[in-house]
Scaffold this motif. Structure first.
Motif, PDB file in Angstrom:
ATOM      1  N   LEU A  53      44.011  40.266  43.412  1.00  0.00           N
ATOM      2  CA  LEU A  53      42.680  39.781  43.080  1.00  0.00           C
ATOM      3  C   LEU A  53      42.375  38.519  43.876  1.00  0.00           C
ATOM      4  CD1 LEU A  53      43.103  39.974  39.185  1.00  0.00           C
ATOM      5  CD2 LEU A  53      42.334  41.808  40.719  1.00  0.00           C
ATOM      6  N   LEU A  54      41.237  38.494  44.525  1.00  0.00           N
ATOM      7  CA  LEU A  54      40.815  37.333  45.288  1.00  0.00           C
ATOM      8  C   LEU A  54      39.559  36.742  44.667  1.00  0.00           C
ATOM      9  CD1 LEU A  54      41.227  35.635  47.960  1.00  0.00           C
ATOM     10  CD2 LEU A  54      39.377  37.034  48.899  1.00  0.00           C
TER      11      LEU A  54
ATOM     12  N   LEU B 135      35.155  39.224  35.373  1.00  0.00           N
ATOM     13  CA  LEU B 135      35.240  40.093  36.545  1.00  0.00           C
ATOM     14  C   LEU B 135      36.666  40.551  36.797  1.00  0.00           C
ATOM     15  CD1 LEU B 135      32.864  38.251  39.051  1.00  0.00           C
ATOM     16  CD2 LEU B 135      32.378  40.318  37.736  1.00  0.00           C
ATOM     17  N   MET B 136      37.622  39.646  36.654  1.00  0.00           N
ATOM     18  CA  MET B 136      39.026  40.002  36.901  1.00  0.00           C
ATOM     19  C   MET B 136      39.464  41.144  35.992  1.00  0.00           C
ATOM     20  SD  MET B 136      40.360  38.107  39.336  1.00  0.00           S
ATOM     21  CE  MET B 136      40.610  36.469  40.058  1.00  0.00           C
ATOM     22  N   ALA B 137      38.979  41.150  34.760  1.00  0.00           N
ATOM     23  CA  ALA B 137      39.378  42.192  33.812  1.00  0.00           C
ATOM     24  C   ALA B 137      38.875  43.566  34.235  1.00  0.00           C
ATOM     25  CB  ALA B 137      38.842  41.837  32.422  1.00  0.00           C
ATOM     26  N   GLN B 138      37.847  43.606  35.066  1.00  0.00           N
ATOM     27  CA  GLN B 138      37.275  44.882  35.486  1.00  0.00           C
ATOM     28  C   GLN B 138      37.718  45.319  36.872  1.00  0.00           C
ATOM     29  OE1 GLN B 138      33.014  45.300  34.341  1.00  0.00           O
ATOM     30  NE2 GLN B 138      33.186  43.151  33.765  1.00  0.00           N
ATOM     31  N   ALA B 139      38.512  44.494  37.541  1.00  0.00           N
ATOM     32  CA  ALA B 139      38.941  44.803  38.907  1.00  0.00           C
ATOM     33  C   ALA B 139      39.897  45.991  38.922  1.00  0.00           C
ATOM     34  CB  ALA B 139      39.612  43.578  39.523  1.00  0.00           C
ATOM     35  N   LYS B 140      39.821  46.788  39.967  1.00  0.00           N
ATOM     36  CA  LYS B 140      40.635  47.997  40.036  1.00  0.00           C
ATOM     37  C   LYS B 140      41.891  47.850  40.889  1.00  0.00           C
ATOM     38  CE  LYS B 140      38.173  50.266  43.878  1.00  0.00           C
ATOM     39  NZ  LYS B 140      37.359  51.451  44.278  1.00  0.00           N
ATOM     40  N   HIS B 141      41.939  46.850  41.776  1.00  0.00           N
ATOM     41  CA  HIS B 141      43.104  46.699  42.650  1.00  0.00           C
ATOM     42  C   HIS B 141      44.121  45.730  42.051  1.00  0.00           C
ATOM     43  CE1 HIS B 141      41.394  49.204  45.697  1.00  0.00           C
ATOM     44  NE2 HIS B 141      40.353  48.411  45.891  1.00  0.00           N
ATOM     45  N   GLU B 142      45.331  45.776  42.577  1.00  0.00           N
ATOM     46  CA  GLU B 142      46.419  44.952  42.043  1.00  0.00           C
ATOM     47  C   GLU B 142      46.299  43.485  42.450  1.00  0.00           C
ATOM     48  OE1 GLU B 142      48.883  46.034  39.837  1.00  0.00           O
ATOM     49  OE2 GLU B 142      47.406  47.646  39.764  1.00  0.00           O
TER      50      GLU B 142
ATOM     51  N   GLN C 128      39.797  27.539  46.021  1.00  0.00           N
ATOM     52  CA  GLN C 128      39.438  28.869  46.474  1.00  0.00           C
ATOM     53  C   GLN C 128      39.267  28.898  48.001  1.00  0.00           C
ATOM     54  OE1 GLN C 128      37.228  27.258  44.135  1.00  0.00           O
ATOM     55  NE2 GLN C 128      38.791  27.819  42.651  1.00  0.00           N
ATOM     56  N   PRO C 129      39.402  30.094  48.537  1.00  0.00           N
ATOM     57  CA  PRO C 129      39.749  31.396  47.953  1.00  0.00           C
ATOM     58  C   PRO C 129      41.189  31.439  47.452  1.00  0.00           C
ATOM     59  CG  PRO C 129      38.641  31.689  50.062  1.00  0.00           C
ATOM     60  CD  PRO C 129      39.010  30.237  49.959  1.00  0.00           C
ATOM     61  N   THR C 130      41.377  32.065  46.305  1.00  0.00           N
ATOM     62  CA  THR C 130      42.684  32.161  45.670  1.00  0.00           C
ATOM     63  C   THR C 130      43.037  33.620  45.464  1.00  0.00           C
ATOM     64  OG1 THR C 130      42.230  30.108  44.459  1.00  0.00           O
ATOM     65  CG2 THR C 130      44.062  31.462  43.677  1.00  0.00           C
ATOM     66  N   LEU C 131      44.239  33.998  45.900  1.00  0.00           N
ATOM     67  CA  LEU C 131      44.712  35.378  45.776  1.00  0.00           C
ATOM     68  C   LEU C 131      45.908  35.427  44.835  1.00  0.00           C
ATOM     69  CD1 LEU C 131      44.462  38.340  46.931  1.00  0.00           C
ATOM     70  CD2 LEU C 131      46.227  37.680  48.584  1.00  0.00           C
ATOM     71  N   VAL C 132      45.805  36.244  43.782  1.00  0.00           N
ATOM     72  CA  VAL C 132      46.885  36.388  42.809  1.00  0.00           C
ATOM     73  C   VAL C 132      47.024  37.859  42.435  1.00  0.00           C
ATOM     74  CG1 VAL C 132      46.574  34.075  41.848  1.00  0.00           C
ATOM     75  CG2 VAL C 132      45.366  36.007  40.823  1.00  0.00           C
TER      76      VAL C 132
ATOM     77  N   ILE D 223      37.671  41.563  45.115  1.00  0.00           N
ATOM     78  CA  ILE D 223      37.129  40.241  45.414  1.00  0.00           C
ATOM     79  C   ILE D 223      36.077  39.901  44.372  1.00  0.00           C
ATOM     80  CG2 ILE D 223      35.979  38.800  47.129  1.00  0.00           C
ATOM     81  CD1 ILE D 223      36.946  40.851  49.246  1.00  0.00           C
ATOM     82  N   VAL D 224      36.286  38.838  43.631  1.00  0.00           N
ATOM     83  CA  VAL D 224      35.344  38.441  42.589  1.00  0.00           C
ATOM     84  C   VAL D 224      34.599  37.190  43.035  1.00  0.00           C
ATOM     85  CG1 VAL D 224      36.801  39.480  40.823  1.00  0.00           C
ATOM     86  CG2 VAL D 224      36.978  37.044  41.240  1.00  0.00           C
ATOM     87  N   ILE D 225      33.277  37.217  42.856  1.00  0.00           N
ATOM     88  CA  ILE D 225      32.410  36.149  43.337  1.00  0.00           C
ATOM     89  C   ILE D 225      31.417  35.775  42.237  1.00  0.00           C
ATOM     90  CG2 ILE D 225      30.787  35.412  45.125  1.00  0.00           C
ATOM     91  CD1 ILE D 225      31.829  37.800  46.824  1.00  0.00           C
TER      92      ILE D 225
END
Length: 304
Positions: free
Chosen positions: A79-80, A70-77, A160-164, A4-6
């Motif tokens: 992304l919200l 932030l998305m570039a550093q996310a660990k899960h598949e 938002q919230p947007t999940l991809v 989750i990126v905020i």
């Protein structure tokens, strides 16, 4: 689980409530990443104390750059992206998970269902008033009444919230920085997913969020997002919502060769707008202030 990126811009009280609601009302333990624009209101010290992974710039770099970083550093598949002035309701994550499992592809965009004190005539948004700020937020009333509107899922796009999925975020290049600080970047992202072949756009009825509404965007000078969109795609963003996304409800689901909206075709209105904007004396599209926030003009810090 989701990453989750905020993005947050000196909105500490909103950010605290947002993160607290995620932690309280999630079935699963999700990764939370925060970008702090400035952060001089105590936000930086707070995210450090909470052990939240964060990035920070010494000035406001806008939504496009903040979220991309932030998305570039996310660990899960999956992304919200959500804003700091939103409060997650119980069941938000299980409804999103069910949505991802209901399609046989990860090329999809899912959107939460927003609840706001005012919806501006937008019937996608549920009109319910639970307070105008964290100070007067009526949590008890919210938890009792957030499901009073019994709507289910709806095909189409929202904000938002947007999940991809992380793969497709990278494939289409995330948010396009020509839309900095962010107006119409959502429309552009949806169009890029459309061009990539996405035909799964869904507003998830069971994934609900209370939205105080535009607590950051009201403080910035807006870029001319609608103008950038039509110059880039040859159609207006309103035409995209009225003509392209509704074609999902056709029998062919927007995929047959006979569907005129199977790819982007410039419209007459788009051509007129492009000519008009090209001839305007204030072209190019962006105010110079919108570009002052690019990375070379701001100091980036990362933590945790």
């Amino acid at each position: 689980m989701f990453s989750i990126v905020i993005p947050s811009w000196n909105n500490l009280a909103y950010l605290k409530l947002c993160v607290e609601s995620i932690r309280k009302h999630s079935r699963f333990e999700h990764e939370i990443l925060v970008h702090l624009n400035d952060g001089s209101d105590g936000s930086l010290e707070w995210v450090k104390s909470q052990g939240i992974k964060y990035t920070q710039t010494d000035k406001n770099v806008g939504i496009c750059l903040s979220v991309n970083h932030l998305m570039a550093q996310a660990k899960h598949e999956w992304l919200l992206y959500m804003n700091d002035d939103m409060v997650a309701a119980p069941g938000w994550d299980t409804a999103f998970i069910a949505a991802t499992e209901s399609v046989n592809t990860d090329l999809a965009m899912f959107f939460g269902t927003l609840i706001q004190p005012e919806n501006g005539g937008n019937d996608v948004i549920i009109k319910q008033d639970f307070g105008g700020s964290p100070a007067d937020f009526d949590e008890a009333k919210f938890l009792k009444s957030y499901l009073d509107d019994g709507r289910g899922d709806k095909e189409g796009g929202a904000s938002q919230p947007t999940l991809v999925h992380k793969k497709w975020w990278a494939m289409v290049g995330g948010y396009s920085i020509e839309f900095s600080p962010g107006m119409s970047s959502d429309d552009d992202l949806m169009m890029k997913f459309w061009v990539a072949g996405c035909r799964n756009f869904r507003i998830v009825g069971g994934s609900r969020f209370y939205h105080f509404g535009c607590k950051s965007t009201g403080r910035i000078k807006h870029n001319l997002g609608g103008r950038v969109f039509v110059m880039k795609w040859g159609v207006t963003h309103l035409e995209f919502h009225r003509l392209y996304l509704p074609s999902l409800r056709k029998p062919d689901g927007g995929n047959s060769p006979g569907n005129p909206h199977n790819f982007v075709r410039g419209s007459l209105l788009g051509k007129i707008r492009r000519l008009r904007y090209t001839l305007k004396s204030n072209y190019p599209l962006q105010d110079i202030e919108a570009w002052d926030a690019l990375p070379g003009r701001a100091k980036w810090n990362e933590g945790n």
